[in-house]
Design an enzyme around this catalytic site. Structure first.
Site, PDB file in Angstrom:
ATOM      1  N   ASN A 209       4.963 -15.124   0.676  1.00  0.00           N
ATOM      2  CA  ASN A 209       3.526 -15.371   0.470  1.00  0.00           C
ATOM      3  C   ASN A 209       3.280 -15.703  -0.993  1.00  0.00           C
ATOM      4  OD1 ASN A 209       2.846 -12.824  -1.064  1.00  0.00           O
ATOM      5  ND2 ASN A 209       3.730 -11.955   0.801  1.00  0.00           N
ATOM      6  N   ILE A 311       5.541   0.756   4.058  1.00  0.00           N
ATOM      7  CA  ILE A 311       6.056   1.597   2.959  1.00  0.00           C
ATOM      8  C   ILE A 311       4.994   2.591   2.505  1.00  0.00           C
ATOM      9  CG2 ILE A 311       7.087   1.567   0.644  1.00  0.00           C
ATOM     10  CD1 ILE A 311       7.792  -1.447   1.244  1.00  0.00           C
ATOM     11  N   LYS A 345      -4.111   4.697   6.511  1.00  0.00           N
ATOM     12  CA  LYS A 345      -2.897   5.054   5.766  1.00  0.00           C
ATOM     13  C   LYS A 345      -3.024   6.423   5.097  1.00  0.00           C
ATOM     14  CE  LYS A 345      -1.670   0.204   5.187  1.00  0.00           C
ATOM     15  NZ  LYS A 345      -0.528  -0.621   4.877  1.00  0.00           N
TER      16      LYS A 345
HETATM   17  O1  PMT Z   1       0.536 -10.767  -7.195  1.00  0.00           O
HETATM   18  P1  PMT Z   1      -0.767 -11.424  -7.540  1.00  0.00           P
HETATM   19  O2  PMT Z   1      -0.695 -12.927  -7.429  1.00  0.00           O
HETATM   20  O3  PMT Z   1      -1.327 -10.968  -8.848  1.00  0.00           O
HETATM   21  O4  PMT Z   1      -1.806 -11.006  -6.403  1.00  0.00           O
HETATM   22  C1  PMT Z   1      -2.222  -9.680  -6.326  1.00  0.00           C
HETATM   23  C2  PMT Z   1      -2.423  -9.237  -4.860  1.00  0.00           C
HETATM   24  C3  PMT Z   1      -3.556 -10.028  -4.252  1.00  0.00           C
HETATM   25  C4  PMT Z   1      -1.145  -9.456  -4.048  1.00  0.00           C
HETATM   26  C5  PMT Z   1      -2.766  -7.701  -4.938  1.00  0.00           C
HETATM   27  O5  PMT Z   1      -3.952  -7.532  -5.647  1.00  0.00           O
HETATM   28  C6  PMT Z   1      -2.938  -7.123  -3.535  1.00  0.00           C
HETATM   29  O6  PMT Z   1      -4.000  -7.132  -2.951  1.00  0.00           O
HETATM   30  N1  PMT Z   1      -1.833  -6.556  -2.980  1.00  0.00           N
HETATM   31  C7  PMT Z   1      -1.757  -6.020  -1.599  1.00  0.00           C
HETATM   32  C8  PMT Z   1      -1.567  -7.180  -0.692  1.00  0.00           C
HETATM   33  C9  PMT Z   1      -1.405  -6.814   0.751  1.00  0.00           C
HETATM   34  O7  PMT Z   1      -0.482  -7.280   1.335  1.00  0.00           O
HETATM   35  O8  PMT Z   1      -2.237  -5.977   1.254  1.00  0.00           O
HETATM   36  P2  PMT Z   1      -2.192  -5.482   2.794  1.00  0.00           P
HETATM   37  O9  PMT Z   1      -3.613  -5.369   3.119  1.00  0.00           O
HETATM   38  O10 PMT Z   1      -1.350  -6.329   3.655  1.00  0.00           O
HETATM   39  O11 PMT Z   1      -1.476  -4.088   2.696  1.00  0.00           O
HETATM   40  C10 PMT Z   1      -2.195  -2.888   2.433  1.00  0.00           C
HETATM   41  C11 PMT Z   1      -1.379  -1.985   1.558  1.00  0.00           C
HETATM   42  O12 PMT Z   1      -0.196  -1.542   2.239  1.00  0.00           O
HETATM   43  C12 PMT Z   1      -0.886  -2.602   0.271  1.00  0.00           C
HETATM   44  O13 PMT Z   1      -0.959  -1.600  -0.706  1.00  0.00           O
HETATM   45  C13 PMT Z   1       0.556  -2.967   0.576  1.00  0.00           C
HETATM   46  O14 PMT Z   1       1.380  -2.957  -0.594  1.00  0.00           O
HETATM   47  C14 PMT Z   1       0.960  -1.865   1.533  1.00  0.00           C
HETATM   48  N2  PMT Z   1       1.980  -2.250   2.504  1.00  0.00           N
HETATM   49  C15 PMT Z   1       1.698  -3.215   3.427  1.00  0.00           C
HETATM   50  C16 PMT Z   1       2.637  -3.531   4.375  1.00  0.00           C
HETATM   51  C17 PMT Z   1       3.881  -2.879   4.378  1.00  0.00           C
HETATM   52  N3  PMT Z   1       4.823  -3.169   5.263  1.00  0.00           N
HETATM   53  N4  PMT Z   1       4.131  -1.946   3.455  1.00  0.00           N
HETATM   54  C18 PMT Z   1       3.209  -1.615   2.513  1.00  0.00           C
HETATM   55  O15 PMT Z   1       3.456  -0.766   1.655  1.00  0.00           O
END
Ligand code: PMT
Length: 400
Positions: A209, A311, A345
């Site tokens: 991504n 995670i 979570k």
């Molecule tokens: O890297 P940049 O270009 O600066 O952009 C920053 C960002 C937009 C990536 C960052 O600010 C951000 O929002 N990161 C989380 C992105 C995300 O994938 O969010 P999610 O809504 O899918 O996941 C929710 C949370 O669970 C996140 O904290 C993620 O790290 C965590 N997660 C998700 C899936 C997974 N399998 N394991 C996880 O730990």
């Protein structure tokens, strides 16, 4: 801006790296600092005072007997008005003089007369740096509380290779910002994930991504500046490691999961704070083809996906879970989805951002969601957002 209101004396001594001091000066003023440049006579052989004057908007001082300071006490006036003195580059001769309290020009005299912190960025030939006399001088300076930034190793202007290169201006700027940052997290261990993951399909293809890692790296930097011991588990990004941060590079979600779990579980567990900023792929290919997938005659390739471990949810569910902070990147309904993720979570704090504002780029607009409700932060650079997030985390930890 991180150095707003700070008054810095930038000392420039006579080494080839003096040209990099001009970039450093731009960085310092860009971060909001008011900078007074003081050069040694030797430094003016490498770069003229006019360059520094134009970049700082201030007259540059070289001479003890400069009549522009009315009472002829330039060394006192300049050092008293400073929050810190940063000498970059600092030659072997300057270090020797400072270690022994010699004062035979304006810069060495104002350094001796200072009542503010002194930071030095050594730059010299590797043999000069390794010389026992220099080693002794650097030890003496450390004992006197002088902060030594670098030097770095690498190719030198003289054609040799080794320790002695001046630390790059960007890294020096970060160190200075870190020096002034309030130490909210001293004694805390902070683990974080950043960047994208890459889920291979075959030896050359995969699913990833657009996360650049900037937000996560800014949080790592801000946490280290706040005094935390920081470990950054990073997906594939093209960013330098922030100073004082331990970085572990991974590619896939499974690798990221393994590196994180190894640090939060087991005998050396001791993480106080876990911040999940990585954009982790929710799915991976069930089977990675060992050979490059060929165009199938008469059909499209079929890839079956399986779910990756979550995670953040797994860390938050541990019996002695660290204080967990998540990020939610949404394309719509930010508040609703972010709140739902926080609840699902079981984490005390989630940072919501819109994908069109958060991914890539240097700025972001975020809303923090915790037990007390929502706290929108104004749009700002990721460094500033990270600083405010660290402060918020520190306050929540204090209340626990
Ligand atoms: O890297 P940049 O270009 O600066 O952009 C920053 C960002 C937009 C990536 C960052 O600010 C951000 O929002 N990161 C989380 C992105 C995300 O994938 O969010 P999610 O809504 O899918 O996941 C929710 C949370 O669970 C996140 O904290 C993620 O790290 C965590 N997660 C998700 C899936 C997974 N399998 N394991 C996880 O730990």
């Amino acid at each position: 801006m991180e150095l707003n209101g700070k008054r810095i004396v930038l000392g420039v001594t006579g080494g080839v790296a003096a040209y990099k001091a001009a970039t450093l000066l731009r960085g310092l003023t860009g971060a909001g600092a008011k900078v007074q440049v003081v050069m040694t006579a030797a430094a003016t052989r490498f770069v003229t005072p006019v360059t520094f004057q134009a970049l700082s908007g201030q007259p540059v001082f070289v001479d003890m007997w400069d009549t522009r300071i009315s009472d002829n006490m330039a060394h006192i006036a300049l050092s008293r008005s400073a929050d810190a003195i940063l000498v970059a580059p600092a030659t072997a001769d300057f270090l020797a003089k400072t270690a022994h309290g010699q004062a035979d020009d304006l810069l060495s005299t104002l350094v001796l007369a200072r009542n503010c912190p002194l930071l030095v960025a050594p730059a010299m030939n590797r043999q000069m740096w390794e010389n026992p006399a220099t080693r002794r001088n650097v030890d003496l300076l450390a004992r006197d509380g002088v902060i030594c930034l670098g030097p770095d190793a690498g190719a030198q202007a003289c054609g040799e290779e080794g320790d002695g290169r001046m630390r790059e201006p960007e890294a020096l700027l970060e160190s200075l910002i870190g020096f002034f940052a309030p130490k909210f997290l001293t004694g805390k261990k902070l683990l974080l994930t950043a960047g994208p993951t890459f889920e291979a399909i075959d030896p050359v293809r995969g699913i990833t991504n657009l996360s650049s890692g900037r937000m996560g790296y800014a949080v790592a930097r801000a946490a280290a500046a706040a005094g935390a011991e920081v470990t950054l588990v990073s997906g594939p990004v093209a960013l330098p490691t922030p100073p004082d941060v331990t970085r572990i590079d991974v590619r896939s979600a499974l690798e990221m999961h393994a590196e994180v779990m190894r640090r939060v579980k087991g005998s050396d567990a001791g993480t106080d704070i876990f911040v999940a900023i990585a954009a982790v792929a929710d799915y991976r290919a069930e089977r990675i083809s060992p050979q490059k997938l060929k165009k199938a005659a008469g059909g499209l390739p079929e890839i079956r996906f399986v779910e990756n471990p979550d995670i953040l949810a797994e860390v938050a569910a541990l019996p002695n879970a660290p204080f967990c902070v998540g990020f939610a990147a949404e394309s719509e309904n930010l508040e609703t989805y972010a709140r739902q993720k926080r609840e699902r979570k079981h984490i005390p704090l989630i940072v919501g951002n819109l994908i069109q504002e958060g991914f890539g780029g240097d700025e972001n607009r975020v809303i923090l969601f915790d037990d007390a409700g929502s706290h929108p932060l104004p749009v700002a650079g990721k460094a500033e957002i990270a600083r405010q997030l660290i402060e918020h985390i520190a306050h929540l930890l204090e209340k626990k």
